[in-house]
Each structure stands twice: as C-alpha cells, then as structure tokens.
Enzyme design. Structure first.
Site, PDB file in Angstrom:
ATOM      1  N   ILE A  12       4.403  -7.277  -0.017  1.00 27.01           N
ATOM      2  CA  ILE A  12       4.430  -6.695   1.333  1.00 27.01           C
ATOM      3  C   ILE A  12       3.259  -7.233   2.151  1.00 27.01           C
ATOM      4  CG2 ILE A  12       4.410  -4.547   2.681  1.00 27.01           C
ATOM      5  CD1 ILE A  12       5.758  -3.215   0.222  1.00 27.01           C
ATOM      6  N   GLY A  36      -0.905 -10.955  -6.934  1.00 26.55           N
ATOM      7  CA  GLY A  36      -0.523 -11.729  -5.753  1.00 26.55           C
ATOM      8  C   GLY A  36      -0.564 -13.230  -6.027  1.00 26.55           C
ATOM      9  N   PHE A  79      -3.333  -2.791   1.053  1.00 24.70           N
ATOM     10  CA  PHE A  79      -2.156  -2.900   0.174  1.00 24.70           C
ATOM     11  C   PHE A  79      -2.538  -3.024  -1.293  1.00 24.70           C
ATOM     12  CE2 PHE A  79      -0.995  -4.614   4.275  1.00 24.70           C
ATOM     13  CZ  PHE A  79       0.226  -4.023   4.513  1.00 24.70           C
ATOM     14  N   TYR A 147       1.059   6.899 -10.390  1.00 24.11           N
ATOM     15  CA  TYR A 147       0.991   5.961  -9.260  1.00 24.11           C
ATOM     16  C   TYR A 147       1.038   6.731  -7.933  1.00 24.11           C
ATOM     17  CZ  TYR A 147       2.970   3.100  -5.567  1.00 24.11           C
ATOM     18  OH  TYR A 147       3.215   2.524  -4.349  1.00 24.11           O
ATOM     19  N   ALA A 288      13.598   7.238 -16.922  1.00 25.90           N
ATOM     20  CA  ALA A 288      12.784   8.450 -16.741  1.00 25.90           C
ATOM     21  C   ALA A 288      12.179   8.478 -15.342  1.00 25.90           C
ATOM     22  CB  ALA A 288      11.675   8.479 -17.787  1.00 25.90           C
TER      23      ALA A 288
END
Ligand code: UDP
Length: 338
Positions: A12, A36, A79, A147, A288
């Site tokens: 992104i 990246g 990001f 997360y 899950a």
C-alpha cells in the site's frame, strides 16, 4: 509539501508514494525492507533504509531532515508494520513489540520535531463483532487479533498525542486492499502470500496447483465469506485527501471500502473470467478468526472529503492485479534482475 512515508516500499505504501509524487509532493520513504521492495519505491522519492525500532537511527534521520523554520516534514503517513492476522496469533510478542514499539519511536520524533499531521494505516480488524453491516465508524472497536490490537493501540496513542501535543491525525481503517497500479509497474508481492486475489492469480500463472477455499458453511448466500475489496489506488487517494483535510480540519477516523461485499466464490469466478484459467479449488475447513461478512460503510469519507472509488468494480480490481502478476510473475525480483 514534504511527506514522510514509513513502509513506503510495501504494497500500500508504494502505491501511496506513487500517487503523492504524481500530485507534486516531495516524498521521503523510511523502510527496513523486511517485507518491502526497494524497486517498488518511486524513483523520485528519497529512500532511506532504516528500522523504526532503532531509536538512534530514527532520531538522526529526523535531525537530518530538519528545516530552518519548519518541521522536517509537513506530514507523516505510517504504513510500516507487520500485517498478518494469523501470524500475530502465533507470534504475539513480535507484533506487540515491533508494531507498537515502532510507532512509539516514530511519535516521539514526530512530536519532538513538531510535525503537524499524521495518517495511520489502520484496519477493519478492529471490528470483530459488528452489530451492523455495512460497518460505519461508530461500531464498537473490538480487535480481532493481536495484529488488530496493535492498530488499536496506535489509534489510542494518536488520541493522546493530539491532546498533549496538538498532533492532528487521521486513522484509515482499510477493508480488503487489492489490485495494482493501473500502469502495471507496482503491485502486491508478499512473501508468504496469504491474500485471496494474489493467490488465485498465482494459480492462474501456474505457480500453484490450486487454492483452498476456507469454509463453505458460513451463513452467507453461497456459504463462503464475504469481503469488501478496495482498489489500492483508491486507498492511496484517500490518504492524500486526508492529509489535505488535516491542514485545516480536525482529527478524524474513516472506514475505507467499496461498500460492496463479494463472496470468495464470486472472487474466484471473477478471477477465472479475467485470466481465462480454470483455477482449480479445494474446499477446506474454515480459517480461524474469519468473520462471515465484513463490508464497509464509507459514507463519512465520501461526504466529508469527497472521496470516491475510481476502481470500484471487482473486475477492474482483479484485472489490474492480473496485469501486474502477468508482467511480474516473480514480483519485484523481475525488476531487480532486469
Ligand atoms: N481465503 C480463502 N483461501 C485462501 C485465502 C483466503 O478462502 O487461500 C478467504 C478468506 O477466508 C477470506 C477471504 O478469502 O474470507 C479474504 O481473505 P484474505 O486473506 O485475502 O483477507 P482478509 O479478509 O483475511 O483480510
């Protein structure tokens, strides 16, 4: 306007960098290249390889960019983070330490140097028990994974940074980012790849024999999960609109999706139509943590910022992803070896 983009070599981030450059911004990318790709970063952006966890390096970096009468950057877009929901449940400390720690270090520099605006890459994983679908920003925040929890911490930290230092911020809660730059030079390349659309396209390229559909017994019309796929360029444009809005307006939070839900089987059929490949599937167990249905209500950002998805159709999303995958079957390695 000089903008710092952390994680600007990622999926992104690299698309946002490309859009910023196209719109005339001066862009500095800070990325440790753990996930990246150097070649994903636009040639006109200044690239710095560094880890946000290394406070001394980060502090030097901010000092080096300090300008005479202004802060080093007019805005920061953040990001850089680990992004896998599943992995975060197996390696919670990696996520807690790195995602939260990196943002603490970054915010310390941002506030110390008086950077006025901050955009956070946040997530729909904050909505693990939605009462209403489509989901708007008033929905209860219940992170669905470690997360998601790290992004929740990020949003909370920003609230305090505003209260204490006057930092203006915007949290953008993405639903399913997908697609690639329409000119095909950058796109999605995760290793390992876990996302539905690139996995389908890898089957079409002959790189995988089939794809497993995680669950066919959900309470949805065809029994597979429904998600809201949003084109990465539309996401990128939302970041730039948010950055502009913060110049005069207040801090804010937006959900970002198309508002259209597609089932896994609908995405599969679209990928078959776009690629002309049969894309064999295996019907597997539920994964899950997957919710049956996640669809965004993005009315707020449409009304307040005039944001409008340009690549709204699933066909366009899969087509742009396919253009990228076909021209770069090995992702950015194809560019590095050219
Ligand atoms: N999915 C699937 N098989 C795969 C990968 C994903 O059936 O190999 C399903 C997944 O269960 C979810 C949807 O595709 O319902 C989108 O998953 P993805 O991992 O792309 O994004 P998420 O919604 O988890 O952020």
């Amino acid at each position: 306007m000089k903008v710092l983009v952390t994680g600007g070599a990622g999926y992104i981030g690299s698309h946002v960098v490309a859009q910023l450059i196209e719109q005339g911004y001066q862009v500095v990318v800070y990325d440790n290249l753990s996930a990246g790709h150097r070649s994903a970063v636009h040639a006109q952006a200044t690239f710095f390889e560094g880890d946000l966890m290394d406070r001394a390096v980060l502090s030097d970096f901010f000092n080096q960019h300090q300008r005479d009468s202004q802060p080093p950057f007019d805005g920061v877009m953040h990001f850089a983070s680990h992004i896998q929901v599943g992995e975060s449940m197996k390696a919670p400390f990696k996520y807690l330490r790195d995602n939260v720690g990196a943002m603490i270090n970054l915010l310390e520099e941002v506030t110390h140097h008086g950077v006025p605006r901050f955009i956070l890459s946040s997530t729909a994983n904050l909505y693990d028990a939605p009462e209403r679908i489509p989901i708007d920003e008033t929905e209860a925040l219940i992170p669905g994974s470690v997360y998601g929890e790290t992004k929740y911490f990020g949003e909370r930290m920003l609230m305090w940074m505003e209260r204490i230092y006057g930092l203006r911020y915007c949290c953008l809660r993405y639903f399913n980012a997908a697609g690639a730059h329409p000119d095909g030079h950058i796109g999605e390349a995760h290793d390992p790849e876990t996302h539905l659309i690139p996995l389908l396209l890898q089957v079409a390229l002959g790189q995988r024999e089939n794809i497993t559909i995680y669950g066919t017994d959900y309470d949805t019309p065809d029994g597979t999960c429904i998600r809201d796929y949003i084109h990465v360029i539309d996401l990128a444009d939302a970041h730039i609109l948010a950055l502009k809005a913060l110049a005069t307006g207040e801090s804010r939070v937006y959900n970002l999706g198309n508002g259209m839900g597609y089932s896994v089987l609908e995405v599969l059929e679209t990928a078959r139509a776009v690629t002309g490949h049969a894309i064999p599937v295996v019907y597997g167990e539920r994964r899950a943590g997957d919710l049956p249905r996640l669809v965004a209500d993005s009315t707020r950002i449409k009304q307040e910022l005039g944001w409008h998805p340009e690549f709204a159709s699933l066909h366009q999303i899969v087509q742009t992803a396919w253009n990228w995958h076909q021209s770069h079957p090995n992702g950015f390695e194809d560019i590095n070896t050219k």
